[in-house]
Write a protein that holds these residues in place. Structure first.
Motif, PDB file in Angstrom:
ATOM      1  N   ALA A  37      -8.066  -0.886  28.617  1.00 49.83           N
ATOM      2  CA  ALA A  37      -7.016  -1.697  27.989  1.00 49.83           C
ATOM      3  C   ALA A  37      -6.703  -1.133  26.618  1.00 49.83           C
ATOM      4  N   GLN A  38      -5.607  -1.602  26.038  1.00 43.94           N
ATOM      5  CA  GLN A  38      -5.262  -1.291  24.658  1.00 43.94           C
ATOM      6  C   GLN A  38      -5.218  -2.585  23.866  1.00 43.94           C
ATOM      7  N   VAL A  39      -5.791  -2.545  22.663  1.00 41.08           N
ATOM      8  CA  VAL A  39      -5.919  -3.731  21.829  1.00 41.08           C
ATOM      9  C   VAL A  39      -5.225  -3.492  20.494  1.00 41.08           C
ATOM     10  N   GLU A  40      -4.350  -4.419  20.123  1.00 40.07           N
ATOM     11  CA  GLU A  40      -3.695  -4.355  18.821  1.00 40.07           C
ATOM     12  C   GLU A  40      -4.581  -5.047  17.800  1.00 40.07           C
ATOM     13  N   THR A  41      -5.017  -4.292  16.795  1.00 39.39           N
ATOM     14  CA  THR A  41      -5.806  -4.858  15.709  1.00 39.39           C
ATOM     15  C   THR A  41      -4.899  -5.074  14.511  1.00 39.39           C
ATOM     16  N   ASP A  42      -5.487  -5.417  13.377  1.00 35.48           N
ATOM     17  CA  ASP A  42      -4.704  -5.598  12.169  1.00 35.48           C
ATOM     18  C   ASP A  42      -4.280  -4.270  11.555  1.00 35.48           C
ATOM     19  N   LYS A  43      -4.787  -3.151  12.076  1.00 38.03           N
ATOM     20  CA  LYS A  43      -4.467  -1.852  11.500  1.00 38.03           C
ATOM     21  C   LYS A  43      -3.757  -0.920  12.474  1.00 38.03           C
ATOM     22  N   ALA A  44      -4.103  -0.971  13.750  1.00 38.37           N
ATOM     23  CA  ALA A  44      -3.564  -0.009  14.709  1.00 38.37           C
ATOM     24  C   ALA A  44      -3.778  -0.541  16.119  1.00 38.37           C
ATOM     25  N   THR A  45      -3.171   0.147  17.095  1.00 39.19           N
ATOM     26  CA  THR A  45      -3.421  -0.146  18.502  1.00 39.19           C
ATOM     27  C   THR A  45      -4.513   0.791  18.987  1.00 39.19           C
ATOM     28  N   MET A  46      -5.615   0.224  19.456  1.00 42.48           N
ATOM     29  CA  MET A  46      -6.808   0.996  19.786  1.00 42.48           C
ATOM     30  C   MET A  46      -7.081   0.927  21.280  1.00 42.48           C
ATOM     31  N   ASP A  47      -7.728   1.964  21.804  1.00 36.39           N
ATOM     32  CA  ASP A  47      -8.163   1.983  23.193  1.00 36.39           C
ATOM     33  C   ASP A  47      -9.458   1.190  23.346  1.00 36.39           C
ATOM     34  N   LEU A  48      -9.534   0.396  24.420  1.00 29.66           N
ATOM     35  CA  LEU A  48     -10.747  -0.363  24.737  1.00 29.66           C
ATOM     36  C   LEU A  48     -11.479   0.367  25.855  1.00 29.66           C
ATOM     37  N   GLU A  49     -12.667   0.821  25.561  1.00 32.30           N
ATOM     38  CA  GLU A  49     -13.425   1.662  26.477  1.00 32.30           C
ATOM     39  C   GLU A  49     -14.503   0.852  27.179  1.00 32.30           C
ATOM     40  N   ALA A  50     -14.697   1.118  28.465  1.00 32.99           N
ATOM     41  CA  ALA A  50     -15.787   0.488  29.220  1.00 32.99           C
ATOM     42  C   ALA A  50     -17.074   1.262  28.970  1.00 32.99           C
ATOM     43  N   PHE A  51     -18.162   0.544  28.779  1.00 33.16           N
ATOM     44  CA  PHE A  51     -19.454   1.190  28.555  1.00 33.16           C
ATOM     45  C   PHE A  51     -20.357   1.115  29.780  1.00 33.16           C
ATOM     46  N   ASP A  52     -19.867   0.472  30.832  1.00 31.72           N
ATOM     47  CA  ASP A  52     -20.635   0.349  32.072  1.00 31.72           C
ATOM     48  C   ASP A  52     -19.707   0.635  33.243  1.00 31.72           C
ATOM     49  N   GLU A  53     -20.295   0.770  34.410  1.00 27.69           N
ATOM     50  CA  GLU A  53     -19.487   0.999  35.593  1.00 27.69           C
ATOM     51  C   GLU A  53     -19.556  -0.217  36.510  1.00 27.69           C
ATOM     52  N   GLY A  54     -18.529  -0.357  37.322  1.00 24.32           N
ATOM     53  CA  GLY A  54     -18.457  -1.481  38.243  1.00 24.32           C
ATOM     54  C   GLY A  54     -17.019  -1.710  38.665  1.00 24.32           C
ATOM     55  N   VAL A  55     -16.792  -2.845  39.297  1.00 28.70           N
ATOM     56  CA  VAL A  55     -15.448  -3.232  39.713  1.00 28.70           C
ATOM     57  C   VAL A  55     -14.939  -4.292  38.745  1.00 28.70           C
ATOM     58  N   LEU A  56     -13.683  -4.158  38.311  1.00 30.80           N
ATOM     59  CA  LEU A  56     -13.095  -5.190  37.446  1.00 30.80           C
ATOM     60  C   LEU A  56     -12.838  -6.424  38.297  1.00 30.80           C
ATOM     61  N   LEU A  57     -13.724  -7.404  38.154  1.00 30.87           N
ATOM     62  CA  LEU A  57     -13.651  -8.602  38.998  1.00 30.87           C
ATOM     63  C   LEU A  57     -12.673  -9.636  38.450  1.00 30.87           C
ATOM     64  N   LYS A  58     -12.539  -9.701  37.136  1.00 31.71           N
ATOM     65  CA  LYS A  58     -11.712 -10.777  36.582  1.00 31.71           C
ATOM     66  C   LYS A  58     -11.205 -10.405  35.200  1.00 31.71           C
ATOM     67  N   LYS A  59      -9.891 -10.538  35.004  1.00 30.61           N
ATOM     68  CA  LYS A  59      -9.303 -10.466  33.671  1.00 30.61           C
ATOM     69  C   LYS A  59      -9.252 -11.887  33.120  1.00 30.61           C
ATOM     70  N   MET A  60      -9.907 -12.109  32.015  1.00 26.73           N
ATOM     71  CA  MET A  60      -9.985 -13.461  31.467  1.00 26.73           C
ATOM     72  C   MET A  60      -8.808 -13.791  30.552  1.00 26.73           C
ATOM     73  N   ILE A  61      -8.078 -12.788  30.088  1.00 27.71           N
ATOM     74  CA  ILE A  61      -6.893 -13.037  29.261  1.00 27.71           C
ATOM     75  C   ILE A  61      -5.751 -12.171  29.770  1.00 27.71           C
ATOM     76  N   ASP A  62      -4.541 -12.561  29.425  1.00 27.99           N
ATOM     77  CA  ASP A  62      -3.349 -11.838  29.846  1.00 27.99           C
ATOM     78  C   ASP A  62      -2.870 -10.911  28.739  1.00 27.99           C
ATOM     79  N   GLU A  63      -1.986 -10.004  29.096  1.00 23.46           N
ATOM     80  CA  GLU A  63      -1.360  -9.154  28.091  1.00 23.46           C
ATOM     81  C   GLU A  63      -0.595 -10.026  27.095  1.00 23.46           C
ATOM     82  N   GLY A  64      -0.766  -9.713  25.828  1.00 21.73           N
ATOM     83  CA  GLY A  64      -0.118 -10.494  24.767  1.00 21.73           C
ATOM     84  C   GLY A  64      -0.980 -11.602  24.202  1.00 21.73           C
ATOM     85  N   ASP A  65      -2.127 -11.898  24.849  1.00 18.58           N
ATOM     86  CA  ASP A  65      -3.005 -12.954  24.347  1.00 18.58           C
ATOM     87  C   ASP A  65      -3.797 -12.463  23.139  1.00 18.58           C
ATOM     88  N   ALA A  66      -3.935 -13.321  22.127  1.00 20.72           N
ATOM     89  CA  ALA A  66      -4.752 -13.030  20.948  1.00 20.72           C
ATOM     90  C   ALA A  66      -6.039 -13.830  21.049  1.00 20.72           C
TER      91      ALA A  66
END
Length: 455
Positions: A37-66
């Protein structure tokens, strides 16, 4: 085993982030190191990196959610793994938690607790407010009953609103989980009640009609058109940090007028050499950055910060000059590190590179964190003089005005001159008036005789 992914802290001042884009879908396999995913912070838009492997079972927030730092944003795990204990409902997210969120109340936490826990759940049920119906002091309200004496299922906030507006909950149909009455149901009933006209009273023919009384003039309501836009994470950070700075750090201001005639001559000479060697041209701002950096190395209390919690003033060994850059969303301050040890050409090249990255929202935390002093230049916009708010935790910031062509007196004669006003904003907890004045005098000396910066 299911793995939770939370909103990370991607900058030193970040308190919440906006998930600007999902780059994977539910059901996709994810490996460690993948950008999900990409995350907008107070300074820039940053890449969100996964640190583990698996299947993405559930997105808990939608695009545009803060969401704040540490909030759950996704769940990884094995395919078809049961994650209902994590998401608070079924794995598809269609359980009680989602329904309560849609109602605008924290109903899921209430349903998990006994109905008698009114006071605790009421505190969670009431959002901070703007004076609307949901903005109430969380006091316990007795649970209502219907005509048969059976308790009416209603949230604490719904009961409170009903009590304050005299709404009979036994007549209200609940749309919350298991038919529970929630705030929106009470508000709907209240709106319907207000829309129903009161029955007209029969006229009393036995009494004489009162003489007509003059009526006050009706107030005129003027509709003013406007457009709205969401507050960006950067604008939120600017508001939060600068308001804190302005109202906690005792500011005072020192202004001087600098003779920039010699600086203009030296700059022109240096730029001829830079063009011949295909190097970056040197701007007036580069000269100012270098002059400030050298002056900071001589006046450590200006290159410092105040830390009340630790009971200390920090005098920094290194000189890192932050340069305010205007972008669409606001301001950001990329940092020229060890600026006192760098030549003018290197400062010029780094400044242009960082400014370009700032405008493209490509700055990384190491590009904008750790400034020990800041400059803000509005001269290119025709501003002759202004004051700047301290960039916390810096003890000082220099506001730079434009260079003015004006007549000046030299050796009793009026000659053409170039002048520039600069104003130093100081944190009086660290910088005293004499200290700030001495710093400005040193900086002015470098600008009025720029060859001394090349020694």
């Amino acid at each position: 085993m299911a793995i939770t992914i939370e909103m990370p802290k991607l900058s030193d001042t970040m308190e919440e982030g906006v998930l600007s884009a999902w780059l994977v879908d539910e059901g996709d396999a994810v490996s460690a190191g993948d950008i999900i995913a990409q995350v907008e912070t107070d300074k820039a838009t940053m890449d969100l990196e996964a640190f583990d492997e698996g299947v993405l079972l559930k997105k808990m927030i939608d695009e545009g959610d803060a969401v704040p730092i540490g909030e759950l944003i996704a769940v990884l795990g094995d395919e078809d793994e049961d994650i209902s204990d994590i998401v608070g409902g079924d794995a598809a997210g269609n359980g009680v938690a989602d329904e309560a969120t849609a109602s605008g109340e924290t109903e899921s936490s209430e349903d998990a607790a006994p109905e008698t826990a009114d006071t605790a759940s009421a505190a969670a049920d009431a959002p901070s407010g703007d004076g609307s119906l949901q903005d109430r002091t969380p006091e316990p309200v007795p649970a209502p009953t219907d005509a048969s004496g059976e308790r009416v299922k209603a949230s604490p906030l719904a009961r409170r609103v009903a009590q304050e507006h005299t709404v009979d909950l036994s007549t209200v149909e609940g749309t919350g989980p298991n038919g529970r009455i929630v705030r929106r149901d009470v508000e709907a009933a209240l709106a319907e009640q207000e829309a129903t006209p009161e029955p007209a009273e029969a006229a009393d023919t036995s009494a004489p009609e009162p003489a007509p009384q003059p009526q006050p003039a009706e107030s005129v309501k003027i509709d003013v058109g406007y457009e709205t836009e969401p507050i960006s994470q950067m604008r939120k950070a600017i508001s939060r940090r600068l308001a804190q700075s302005k109202f906690t750090a005792p500011h005072f201001y020192l202004t001087i007028d600098v003779d920039m005639a010699r600086a203009a001559e030296v700059r022109a000479e240096l730029n001829e050499l830079a063009e011949a060697k295909d190097r970056s041209r040197i701007s007036y701002n580069d000269l100012i950055t270098k002059a400030c950096a050298l002056a900071l190395s001589e006046h450590p209390y200006v290159n410092a910060s105040y830390h009340a919690d630790e009971g200390e003033i920090r005098l920094y060994d290194d000189v890192h000059v932050g340069i305010a850059v205007a972008i669409d969303e606001g301001l950001i301050t990329p940092v020229i590190r060890n600026a006192d040890q760098k030549g003018l050409t290197q400062i010029a090249e780094e400044t242009r590179t960082l400014a370009g990255k700032a405008r493209d929202r490509e700055l990384q935390p190491e590009d904008y964190e750790g400034a020990t002093f800041t400059t803000s230049n509005l001269g290119m916009f025709g501003i002759e003089e202004f004051t700047a708010i301290l960039n916390p935790p810096n003890a000082a910031i220099l506001a730079v005005g434009g260079i003015r062509d004006e007549p000046v007196v030299e050796e009793g004669e009026i000659v053409p001159g170039k002048r520039m006003k600069v104003t130093l904003s100081c944190d009086h907890r660290v910088v005293d008036g004499a200290v700030g004045a001495q710093f400005l005098d040193t900086m002015r000396g470098y600008l009025e005789d720029p060859m001394t910066m090349l020694l």
